[in-house]
Design an enzyme around this catalytic site. Structure first.
Site, PDB file in Angstrom:
ATOM      1  N   LYS A 159     -15.265   7.651  21.462  1.00 54.66           N
ATOM      2  CA  LYS A 159     -14.121   6.882  20.641  1.00 54.66           C
ATOM      3  C   LYS A 159     -14.133   7.595  19.170  1.00 54.66           C
ATOM      4  O   LYS A 159     -14.917   7.144  18.234  1.00 54.66           O
ATOM      5  CB  LYS A 159     -14.067   5.745  20.433  1.00 54.66           C
ATOM      6  CG  LYS A 159     -13.614   4.810  21.919  1.00 54.66           C
ATOM      7  CD  LYS A 159     -13.490   3.257  21.751  1.00 54.66           C
ATOM      8  CE  LYS A 159     -12.540   2.640  20.532  1.00 54.66           C
ATOM      9  NZ  LYS A 159     -11.137   2.574  21.351  1.00 54.66           N
TER      10      LYS A 159
HETATM   11  C1  LIG Z   1      -7.251   5.871  23.783  1.00 60.77           C
HETATM   12  C2  LIG Z   1      -7.689   4.366  24.351  1.00 60.77           C
HETATM   13  N1  LIG Z   1      -7.622   4.255  25.848  1.00 60.77           N
HETATM   14  C3  LIG Z   1      -8.179   3.058  26.166  1.00 60.77           C
HETATM   15  C4  LIG Z   1      -8.590   2.122  25.592  1.00 60.77           C
HETATM   16  C5  LIG Z   1      -8.924   0.955  26.344  1.00 60.77           C
HETATM   17  O1  LIG Z   1     -10.392   0.758  26.210  1.00 60.77           O
HETATM   18  P1  LIG Z   1     -11.347  -0.475  26.205  1.00 60.77           P
HETATM   19  O2  LIG Z   1     -11.074  -1.229  24.794  1.00 60.77           O
HETATM   20  O3  LIG Z   1     -12.509  -0.202  26.216  1.00 60.77           O
HETATM   21  O4  LIG Z   1     -10.966  -1.427  27.496  1.00 60.77           O
HETATM   22  C6  LIG Z   1      -8.653   2.391  24.090  1.00 60.77           C
HETATM   23  C7  LIG Z   1      -9.248   1.094  23.168  1.00 60.77           C
HETATM   24  N2  LIG Z   1      -8.578   0.952  21.919  1.00 60.77           N
HETATM   25  C8  LIG Z   1      -9.177   0.310  20.835  1.00 60.77           C
HETATM   26  C9  LIG Z   1      -8.598   0.490  19.748  1.00 60.77           C
HETATM   27  C10 LIG Z   1      -7.412  -0.048  19.359  1.00 60.77           C
HETATM   28  C11 LIG Z   1      -7.209   0.175  17.898  1.00 60.77           C
HETATM   29  O5  LIG Z   1      -5.751   0.292  17.379  1.00 60.77           O
HETATM   30  O6  LIG Z   1      -7.868   0.860  17.073  1.00 60.77           O
HETATM   31  C12 LIG Z   1      -9.394  -1.363  21.401  1.00 60.77           C
HETATM   32  O7  LIG Z   1      -8.486  -1.673  22.330  1.00 60.77           O
HETATM   33  O8  LIG Z   1      -9.936  -1.990  20.549  1.00 60.77           O
HETATM   34  C13 LIG Z   1      -8.376   3.344  23.668  1.00 60.77           C
HETATM   35  O9  LIG Z   1      -8.404   3.538  22.368  1.00 60.77           O
END
Ligand SMILES: Cc1[nH+]cc(COP(=O)(O)O)c(CN[C@@H](CCC(=O)O)C(=O)O)c1O
Length: 305
Positions: A159
């Site tokens: 991330k």
């Molecule tokens: C690109 C991406 N793909 C999948 C996910 C899902 O991952 P997980 O949270 O581990 O299930 C997230 C989380 N996106 C984070 C950021 C959102 C934002 O606006 O900033 C979140 O959901 O916290 C992503 O940023």
């Protein structure tokens, strides 16, 4: 309206958000060299609990490792900081944002002289990521003109702040087109993920998760796969095309912020009956029970603060 984050854990000290400031010469501000996490704490019968804290802390440190970023705190110290932010702000439920960034020792593209990185943890109250209506009626997604970057362009398993320019461009385009969220394809045109979520679809009673490929290894995706199997569904991990999504009976997207959000429409085509699907809503219900401490079988995923 500015985010109300209250007290922030800033390089080891709790400070009011007005005091949590960084230099405009911070490397990360110029080049996107930061890493972050998105975590949720939920109110449970036994008080606030953080969902899958260890997995998030592990990913936070892995993201830093990908960027060759040294964090001047241990995993235990960051985990404790995350709990402290929930405690000291008195949140019952909240969204927690750890961030580590390359500071202001030098500019120029090479981030290394800016090690060790600076670290903060903030938290705020955040409701339905795509809005209550998108949850109730199912979100409307459009396929983005921006592809998800290939693995040898940017590290999508980390991330990294800079990765989210791709997400921001896709999200702006989707919202300007009147949709709730963007669906990004990979450079070969296969389904990748949302701007901030992983993608699932349901067809013939089978729940399909998109393979990791260039996508973030979602913790919610992992939890939902477990929950779907425990509910008795067959789960398959596949590489899928956009027209397979068009043909699906149901579609939903998952993320810490998005939780389990039903998708009713993709590219102005209704998915199934064009409403939140039954399997989706069953999985969503079970997920929300799991994160709020109402399913003992998932208690091990909770860290009480
Ligand atoms: C690109 C991406 N793909 C999948 C996910 C899902 O991952 P997980 O949270 O581990 O299930 C997230 C989380 N996106 C984070 C950021 C959102 C934002 O606006 O900033 C979140 O959901 O916290 C992503 O940023």
């Amino acid at each position: 309206t500015q985010i109300k984050a209250g007290l922030i854990w800033f390089n080891g000290r709790m400070v009011p958000q007005e005091e949590a400031k960084v230099s405009v010469l911070s490397h990360a501000l110029h080049y996107g060299t930061s890493v972050f996490e998105g975590i949720r704490a939920y109110e449970t019968p036994k008080g606030p609990a953080i969902f899958r804290l260890q997995e998030h802390v592990d990913r936070f440190f892995n993201s830093a490792k990908v960027l060759r970023m040294e964090l001047p705190f241990s995993k235990e110290e960051v985990a404790e900081a995350i709990k402290e932010v929930v405690r000291q702000n008195g949140y019952k439920s909240c969204y927690i944002r750890p961030l580590a960034w390359m500071g202001a020792r030098t500019l120029g593209v090479n981030p290394l002289p800016n090690n060790p990185a600076e670290v903060m943890v903030a938290a705020w109250e955040w409701g339905a990521y795509l809005g209550e209506e998108a949850v109730r009626k199912g979100a409307r997604l459009v396929t983005s003109s921006w592809a998800r970057f290939p693995a040898n362009v940017l590290p999508g398993k980390a991330k990294v702040g800079g990765n989210y320019v791709n997400s921001a461009l896709a999200k702006m385009e989707a919202v300007s087109a009147g949709a709730d969220e963007a669906l990004l394809l990979d450079e070969e045109g296969y389904v990748a993920e949302g701007s901030g979520e992983n993608v699932f679809f349901v067809r013939g009673g089978v729940v399909y998760a998109i393979e990791h490929s260039v996508n973030l290894e979602g913790i919610t995706r992992d939890s939902v796969i477990r929950i779907a199997k425990d509910l008795g569904y067959e789960v398959q991990v596949v590489r899928a095309t956009r027209d397979q999504l068009y043909m699906a009976d149901e579609m939903f997207i998952t993320g810490t912020a998005a939780e389990v959000t039903p998708v009713a429409m993709l590219d102005w085509r209704p998915i199934g009956k064009g409403v939140a699907g039954e399997v989706t809503l069953r999985i969503r219900q079970a997920y929300l029970e799991a994160v709020t401490g109402r399913r003992p079988e998932y208690e091990h995923w909770l860290t009480y603060v």
